[in-house]
Design a protein around this motif. Structure first.
Motif, PDB file in Angstrom:
ATOM      1  N   ALA A  88       0.837  -1.210   0.000  1.00 29.98           N
ATOM      2  CA  ALA A  88       0.000   0.000   0.000  1.00 29.98           C
ATOM      3  C   ALA A  88       0.871   1.259   0.000  1.00 29.98           C
ATOM      4  N   HIS A  89       1.906   1.261   0.820  1.00 30.73           N
ATOM      5  CA  HIS A  89       2.781   2.436   0.898  1.00 30.73           C
ATOM      6  C   HIS A  89       3.498   2.667  -0.432  1.00 30.73           C
ATOM      7  N   GLU A  90       3.999   1.596  -1.041  1.00 29.19           N
ATOM      8  CA  GLU A  90       4.686   1.728  -2.336  1.00 29.19           C
ATOM      9  C   GLU A  90       3.741   2.298  -3.394  1.00 29.19           C
ATOM     10  N   VAL A  95       1.263   6.973  -6.771  1.00 27.57           N
ATOM     11  CA  VAL A  95       0.098   7.743  -7.247  1.00 27.57           C
ATOM     12  C   VAL A  95       0.044   9.132  -6.616  1.00 27.57           C
ATOM     13  N   ASP A  96       0.606   9.284  -5.413  1.00 28.52           N
ATOM     14  CA  ASP A  96       0.634  10.607  -4.775  1.00 28.52           C
ATOM     15  C   ASP A  96       1.481  11.608  -5.560  1.00 28.52           C
ATOM     16  N   MET A 119      -3.422  -0.068 -13.893  1.00 33.11           N
ATOM     17  CA  MET A 119      -4.010   1.241 -14.190  1.00 33.11           C
ATOM     18  C   MET A 119      -4.474   1.951 -12.917  1.00 33.11           C
ATOM     19  N   LEU A 120      -3.573   2.048 -11.956  1.00 34.93           N
ATOM     20  CA  LEU A 120      -3.865   2.739 -10.704  1.00 34.93           C
ATOM     21  C   LEU A 120      -3.428   4.197 -10.834  1.00 34.93           C
ATOM     22  N   ASP A 125      -8.038   4.233  -6.205  1.00 29.91           N
ATOM     23  CA  ASP A 125      -7.745   3.053  -7.021  1.00 29.91           C
ATOM     24  C   ASP A 125      -6.917   2.043  -6.243  1.00 29.91           C
ATOM     25  N   VAL A 126      -5.895   2.535  -5.524  1.00 26.29           N
ATOM     26  CA  VAL A 126      -5.030   1.655  -4.732  1.00 26.29           C
ATOM     27  C   VAL A 126      -5.865   0.955  -3.666  1.00 26.29           C
ATOM     28  N   SER A 127      -6.713   1.698  -2.978  1.00 30.85           N
ATOM     29  CA  SER A 127      -7.552   1.134  -1.932  1.00 30.85           C
ATOM     30  C   SER A 127      -8.477   0.047  -2.491  1.00 30.85           C
ATOM     31  N   GLN A 128      -9.098   0.322  -3.629  1.00 34.12           N
ATOM     32  CA  GLN A 128      -9.993  -0.666  -4.244  1.00 34.12           C
ATOM     33  C   GLN A 128      -9.230  -1.916  -4.674  1.00 34.12           C
ATOM     34  N   PHE A 129      -8.026  -1.732  -5.215  1.00 35.20           N
ATOM     35  CA  PHE A 129      -7.195  -2.860  -5.626  1.00 35.20           C
ATOM     36  C   PHE A 129      -6.867  -3.740  -4.422  1.00 35.20           C
ATOM     37  N   LEU A 130      -6.415  -3.123  -3.338  1.00 33.52           N
ATOM     38  CA  LEU A 130      -6.036  -3.876  -2.139  1.00 33.52           C
ATOM     39  C   LEU A 130      -7.243  -4.537  -1.486  1.00 33.52           C
ATOM     40  N   LYS A 131      -8.391  -3.858  -1.516  1.00 37.49           N
ATOM     41  CA  LYS A 131      -9.624  -4.429  -0.963  1.00 37.49           C
ATOM     42  C   LYS A 131     -10.023  -5.674  -1.751  1.00 37.49           C
ATOM     43  N   LYS A 132      -9.970  -5.579  -3.075  1.00 34.80           N
ATOM     44  CA  LYS A 132     -10.329  -6.717  -3.915  1.00 34.80           C
ATOM     45  C   LYS A 132      -9.348  -7.877  -3.710  1.00 34.80           C
ATOM     46  N   LEU A 133      -8.085  -7.552  -3.577  1.00 35.37           N
ATOM     47  CA  LEU A 133      -7.055  -8.560  -3.318  1.00 35.37           C
ATOM     48  C   LEU A 133      -7.379  -9.318  -2.027  1.00 35.37           C
ATOM     49  N   ALA A 134      -7.754  -8.581  -0.980  1.00 37.38           N
ATOM     50  CA  ALA A 134      -8.090  -9.199   0.307  1.00 37.38           C
ATOM     51  C   ALA A 134      -9.378 -10.016   0.212  1.00 37.38           C
TER      52      ALA A 134
END
Length: 175
Positions: A88-90, A95-96, A119-120, A125-134
């Motif tokens: 998440a930090h990376e 994106v920041d 395509m983040l 986008d990052v949050s949604q990606f990590l949520k879906k991964l979990a």
């Protein structure tokens, strides 16, 4: 009341229209619901549209229509390494800086190069990606390579890419 199925070319034309009009990715489930067909039919439709050279990409958030960009962008492939807990930090560090993370690539001993489209572009986008991964209890591609992976980054200029690379180096992620 049951909604009627939308068949063949008409369905693919609608899918293409919806993708072109949407600024957000559309999921296979959403397209499936709109056309009253299975998700597998949507996957086949997307493959057929791609075969006709429509610029559609599959991302972790859904399908995106990616026409040729009018404004030039800078692009660079970087090599990074980190633990799963640092993902998440990376990603947020990248994106920041206003940089898009186009993909992730790992080099597998058996399968060769494995690429996943990301395509983040934002923390959302990052949050949604990590949520879906979990939710899917899926692993990161970089788990196959001890954390080593590549990203293709895109930005408005080379100087923006230089800034994000400096930030990644400072965090100890850059190889």
């Amino acid at each position: 009341m049951t909604k009627d199925k939308i068949y063949g070319e008409k369905r693919r034309a609608l899918i293409l229209q919806w993708l072109e009009e949407s600024e957000e990715p559309l999921t296979g489930g959403d397209l499936s619901d709109r056309t009253n067909v299975s998700r597998q039919v949507i996957v086949q439709d997307i493959s057929l549209l791609k075969a006709k050279n429509h610029p559609i990409i599959a991302t972790s958030q859904g399908y995106l229509y990616m026409p040729t960009r009018i404004e030039p962008t800078a692009s660079r492939v970087i090599a990074v390494k980190h633990t799963p807990d640092e993902t998440a930090h990376e990603l947020n560090t990248i994106v920041d800086h206003g940089v898009t993370i186009r993909n992730v690539v790992v080099e597998h001993a058996i399968y060769g190069e494995i690429t996943g489209s990301l395509m983040l572009q934002s923390r959302k986008d990052v949050s949604q990606f990590l949520k879906k991964l979990a939710e899917q209890e899926a692993s990161l591609l970089s788990d196959l390579t001890g954390g080593v992976h590549l990203h293709t980054l895109e930005a408005s200029s080379e100087s923006v890419l230089d800034e994000v690379i400096a930030a990644l180096k400072k965090e100890g992620y850059l190889l």
